[in-house]
Design a protein around this motif. Structure first.
Motif, short mmCIF file in Angstrom:
data_model
loop_
_atom_site.label_atom_id
_atom_site.label_comp_id
_atom_site.label_asym_id
_atom_site.label_seq_id
_atom_site.Cartn_x
_atom_site.Cartn_y
_atom_site.Cartn_z
N GLY A 19 0.81 -1.22 0.00
CA GLY A 19 0.00 0.00 0.00
C GLY A 19 0.84 1.26 0.00
N GLN A 20 0.22 2.36 0.42
CA GLN A 20 0.85 3.68 0.29
C GLN A 20 1.44 4.19 1.61
N ASP A 21 1.31 3.39 2.70
CA ASP A 21 1.80 3.90 3.99
C ASP A 21 3.28 4.22 3.94
N THR A 22 3.63 5.36 4.52
CA THR A 22 5.05 5.64 4.72
C THR A 22 5.51 4.91 5.99
N ALA A 23 4.76 5.07 7.06
CA ALA A 23 5.08 4.35 8.30
C ALA A 23 3.80 3.78 8.89
N LEU A 24 3.95 2.66 9.55
CA LEU A 24 2.83 2.05 10.28
C LEU A 24 3.30 1.77 11.70
N PHE A 25 2.55 2.26 12.68
CA PHE A 25 2.83 1.96 14.08
C PHE A 25 1.75 0.95 14.51
N PHE A 26 2.15 -0.25 14.90
CA PHE A 26 1.15 -1.28 15.18
C PHE A 26 1.27 -1.83 16.60
N ASN A 27 0.14 -2.31 17.09
CA ASN A 27 0.10 -2.97 18.40
C ASN A 27 -1.14 -3.86 18.42
N ASP A 28 -0.94 -5.15 18.76
CA ASP A 28 -2.12 -6.02 18.80
C ASP A 28 -2.41 -6.54 20.20
N SER A 29 -1.90 -5.83 21.23
CA SER A 29 -2.23 -6.20 22.61
C SER A 29 -3.30 -5.25 23.13
N ASP A 30 -3.88 -5.61 24.29
CA ASP A 30 -4.90 -4.73 24.87
C ASP A 30 -4.31 -3.35 25.17
N ARG A 31 -3.12 -3.36 25.79
CA ARG A 31 -2.44 -2.09 26.05
C ARG A 31 -1.06 -2.13 25.41
N LEU A 32 -0.53 -0.95 25.09
CA LEU A 32 0.81 -0.88 24.50
C LEU A 32 1.85 -1.17 25.59
#
Ligand SMILES: Cc1cc2nc3c(=O)[nH]c(=O)nc-3n(C[C@H](O)[C@H](O)[C@H](O)COP(=O)(O)OP(=O)(O)OC[C@H]3O[C@@H](n4cnc5c(N)ncnc54)[C@H](O)[C@@H]3O)c2cc1C
Length: 485
Positions: free
Chosen positions: A313-326
């Motif tokens: 895709g077109q994202d320059t950056a992606l910040f991801f988190n798949d937990s309940d809290r960071l």
């Protein structure tokens, strides 16, 4: 007996803060020398080659981007003080980035270099929080960055304005990943500085990566008469009567200086001081300096073709988190793939006639230094390969159009650094990229002619490090010599 060279100013480290301080001092005619233990300049933001292909080490994005002509910002100040013409950096803006967080039903906040767009994204997903966000931004704009300002918790201040814990984590994540040495939280002033730098201002990239910026700094430093000695570390600092008296290089050569500016870190500098009673009472005085534990692993994958065509895709950056809290902390495993950052350098706006020759995707995750050290060479290599795959898989969940097998077929080359690499190439204790959680904003130590700049002074990132070098040179050397900063 050694004959000693004498300088008005000696700088430890040719990272961006050391180089920027050097340029500023050389402009004002100071006899200055930078000593750097490694063969490449740039420190955490350097570059290296494998099979003739050049890789940038640190660069995801230059923060603090503002359009040409906007004055009174960190970027304009750094450029003016270093006499760099903006065109020399060839800054290209990000296309669009996103923060995607949450376990069962992830929420995405897109952002670009227009803050109004981010605000509209918050309004879409957190309509009850928009007024709070506006008031938080007013507070950020009015932040007191003076060394006398009280140290507050960023989470505590955000909670005064924002009530949804998911949005609290999403607002914190870019500042945390782009500059927090503290686990779980960060100081409010650091948060404000980095939120301003990345979300209120924006992200950009020099078309050719970090090398043009380093070249501009080196050219200006040389033109001003600055000296630079590479592969020439400082291994001891002798202190006499509360002043640095002699610096001893790895080669045993002795150097003297009126003033010493160290960019290598507070504890790292302390460790060089001969008489530890001096060190304890001085560099580590209040507040007590603690070791940083935040480090990262990063994979770099080079592909045939544009990442867009490979499903990124077109994202320059992606910040991801798949937990309940960071959970921003040193992980209990070698790498924590639950959260992280993906950066796609191809997805900056380079202009219609320009594109990068190859596709590059970088994935960065928190990593534990002690679990990467003391491995046999064989085990280290095998662990890197295994974690490379895990990091790819955790990031690919956010790119449903990208196919692991197709990517394998398009992969030209890959590399990966771990906390061990960071320690080896920059000397930062624990491979702690953002240094100690305790920052020394004034840069002063009780050793009267020794000052800190860079990471442990407290200005982080590419522009932050340069601003730190400039500010410390102005405050402690140039203004004292009667030169207007
Ligand atoms: C993976 C990664 C990604 C990053 N991404 C970004 C980004 O996208 N955008 C951004 O703005 N920032 C980013 N950063 C942060 C940024 O790179 C740093 O904040 C900044 O470069 C720090 O510069 P510095 O001069 O303070 O320290 P350093 O770069 O650490 O420089 C210190 C120098 O001192 C040298 N040294 C150490 N000990 C000695 C000694 N005894 N004698 C002589 N020399 C010595 C080291 O070799 C090093 O060159 C990233 C960092 C990393 C590691």
């Amino acid at each position: 007996m050694n004959s000693r060279s004498h300088y008005e100013v000696v700088i430890l480290g040719a990272g961006l803060s050391g180089l920027a301080a050097g340029v500023r001092l050389a402009h004002f005619g100071k006899k200055v020398c930078i000593f750097e233990r490694h063969n490449a300049p740039g420190g955490l933001n350097s570059f290296y080659s494998i099979n003739g292909r050049k890789f940038d080490v640190g660069l995801h994005a230059v923060t603090n981007y503002v359009p040409q002509g906007v004055r009174g910002t960190a970027l304009s100040r750094v450029l003016r003080q270093l006499r760099i013409d903006r065109s020399e950096l060839d800054l290209c803006e990000q296309r669009q980035s996103r923060i995607t967080f949450g376990k069962s039903q992830p929420v995405t906040l897109n952002f670009n270099n227009q803050f109004a767009f981010f605000e509209s994204e918050v309004a879409k997903h957190f309509p009850l929080e928009v007024d709070g966000l506006k008031r938080l931004v007013e507070r950020i704009k009015a932040t007191d960055y003076s060394p006398q300002a009280p140290v507050l918790s960023a989470r505590a201040v955000i909670k005064e304005f924002i009530h949804d814990p998911l949005l609290e984590d999403m607002l914190l994540c870019v500042p945390l990943f782009y500059g927090s040495a503290q686990e779980g939280d960060m100081s409010y002033s650091q948060f404000a500085m980095l939120f301003q730098a990345s979300i209120l201002e924006g992200l950009a990239r020099p078309f050719d990566g970090i090398r043009p910026l380093i070249k501009v700094l080196l050219d200006k430093y040389r033109a001003g008469g600055g000296e630079r000695r590479m592969k020439c570390g400082v291994k001891r600092i002798k202190v006499n009567a509360g002043k640095v008296s002699v610096l001893i290089l790895d080669s045993e050569e002795e150097i003297t200086a009126d003033v010493v500016l160290s960019s290598i870190g507070a504890l790292e500098t302390t460790a060089l001081i001969d008489n530890q009673s001096n060190a304890d009472s001085n560099l580590q005085s209040s507040p007590h300096v603690t070791e940083g534990r935040i480090s990262f692993a990063e994979t770099i994958s080079v592909y045939k073709g544009e990442p867009l065509e490979l499903g990124f895709g077109q994202d320059t950056a992606l910040f991801f988190n798949d937990s309940d809290r960071l959970d921003y902390s040193a992980p209990k495993t070698q790498i924590d793939t639950r959260c992280g950052v993906v950066c796609i350098p191809n997805n900056f706006i380079f202009g219609a006639d320009r594109k990068m020759p190859e596709g590059i995707v970088k994935i960065t995750c928190l990593a534990n230094y002690s679990l990467w050290t003391n491995l046999s060479d064989e085990k280290y290599k095998a662990d890197k390969e295994a974690w490379y795959m895990q990091m790819q898989r955790s990031a690919l969940k956010y790119y449903p159009s990208a196919n692991e097998y197709q990517l394998k077929g398009s992969l030209i080359q890959s590399d990966m650094f771990t906390p061990k690499t960071v320690k080896r190439f920059t000397g930062h204790l624990n491979g702690a990229i953002y240094g100690s959680p305790t920052k020394n904003i004034s840069g002063t130590t009780a050793i009267s002619n020794l000052y800190l700049c860079g990471t442990d002074q407290g200005f982080l990132g590419i522009i932050g490090a340069m601003l730190s070098g400039v500010t410390m040179a102005n405050t402690h050397i140039l203004t004292k010599g009667g030169v207007e900063a």
